[in-house]
Structures are given as structure tokens and as C-alpha cells.
Design an enzyme around this catalytic site. Sequence first.
Site, short mmCIF file in Angstrom:
data_model
loop_
_atom_site.label_atom_id
_atom_site.label_comp_id
_atom_site.label_asym_id
_atom_site.label_seq_id
_atom_site.Cartn_x
_atom_site.Cartn_y
_atom_site.Cartn_z
N CYS A 138 6.85 -8.27 2.28
CA CYS A 138 6.71 -8.72 0.89
C CYS A 138 5.21 -8.92 0.64
CB CYS A 138 7.53 -9.98 0.60
SG CYS A 138 7.03 -11.47 1.45
N CYS A 184 6.98 -5.48 -2.63
CA CYS A 184 5.58 -5.18 -2.30
C CYS A 184 5.13 -3.89 -2.96
CB CYS A 184 5.36 -5.14 -0.80
SG CYS A 184 6.17 -3.80 0.06
N CYS A 225 3.47 -0.35 0.94
CA CYS A 225 4.00 -0.02 2.26
C CYS A 225 3.77 1.45 2.55
CB CYS A 225 5.50 -0.35 2.28
SG CYS A 225 6.19 -0.40 3.93
#
Length: 133
Positions: A11, A85, A89
Site C-alpha cells: 500500500c 498504491c 508497483c
Amino acid sequence: MVSKPSVLFVCVHNAGRSQMAQAFLTHLAGDAIDVRSAGSAPADTLNPAAIEAMAEIGIDITGQTPKFLTPDAVETCTVAITMGCGDACPYFPGVDYRNWELDDPAGKGIDAVRPIRDRIRTRVEELITELLT
């Protein structure tokens, strides 16, 4: 022989959702699944309401600290679970990416964090069943 599954919870701040998910997976699966968590912009400390919510059910996360998301952490996991997020990523072929839509507990009180905690626990229990059967 099948290798042990590895889960990475990601996150933004690695201070609430991902820390609770990591704690649940560790608590419920023991060493059957490797688990880590990280954040795309880690906070300085854990969310106090997340700490309190987990303590209410007997799980102590006070020893955890927010960690920075690295490409290696993603590349070496079996499943990467993101929680708000965005595109931070990194993508690696062979990693199973999943997104869990969960409210962000940042700035919320304990009454608002409890339902988030409980949804995370349910999802972690389902994940354990999937990965270990």
C-alpha cells in the site's frame, strides 16, 4: 517439490492495511507462507488506529516498521497484493498481481478501522485457503 508461496502486501504508506494483512497472514498461516509488506511512499510510523485494532484481537504489530517497496521484493514473491498504491508497483512476468479495494485507514479512528481490519482478515483467510490447498 512445490516451493513455499510468498506474498507481498503493498500500500502507499505501509502503515495500516498492508501491515494488518501481513500480521494476519503470519498469525494464521505460520511459516507455511512467506509474507512481507512494503509501501510506495512509506510513512515514518505505523497508524496508531491499526495498532489498536489489531491489539483488540490479540495481534501485536508494534514491532513492525514501514518499509520501502523495492523491485526485488516484487520480483521474488509469488503473489503481490496491492491496496491502493496505483501504478507504483513494478511489473514482473510470473508474479500474480491482485488488487484489494480497501478503504485507507490513514487519519481514521478505531471505529472506522475495525471494519477495514475485519475485511482484511476475511480476504487473508481466503488467500490462505487458495494457496495451501
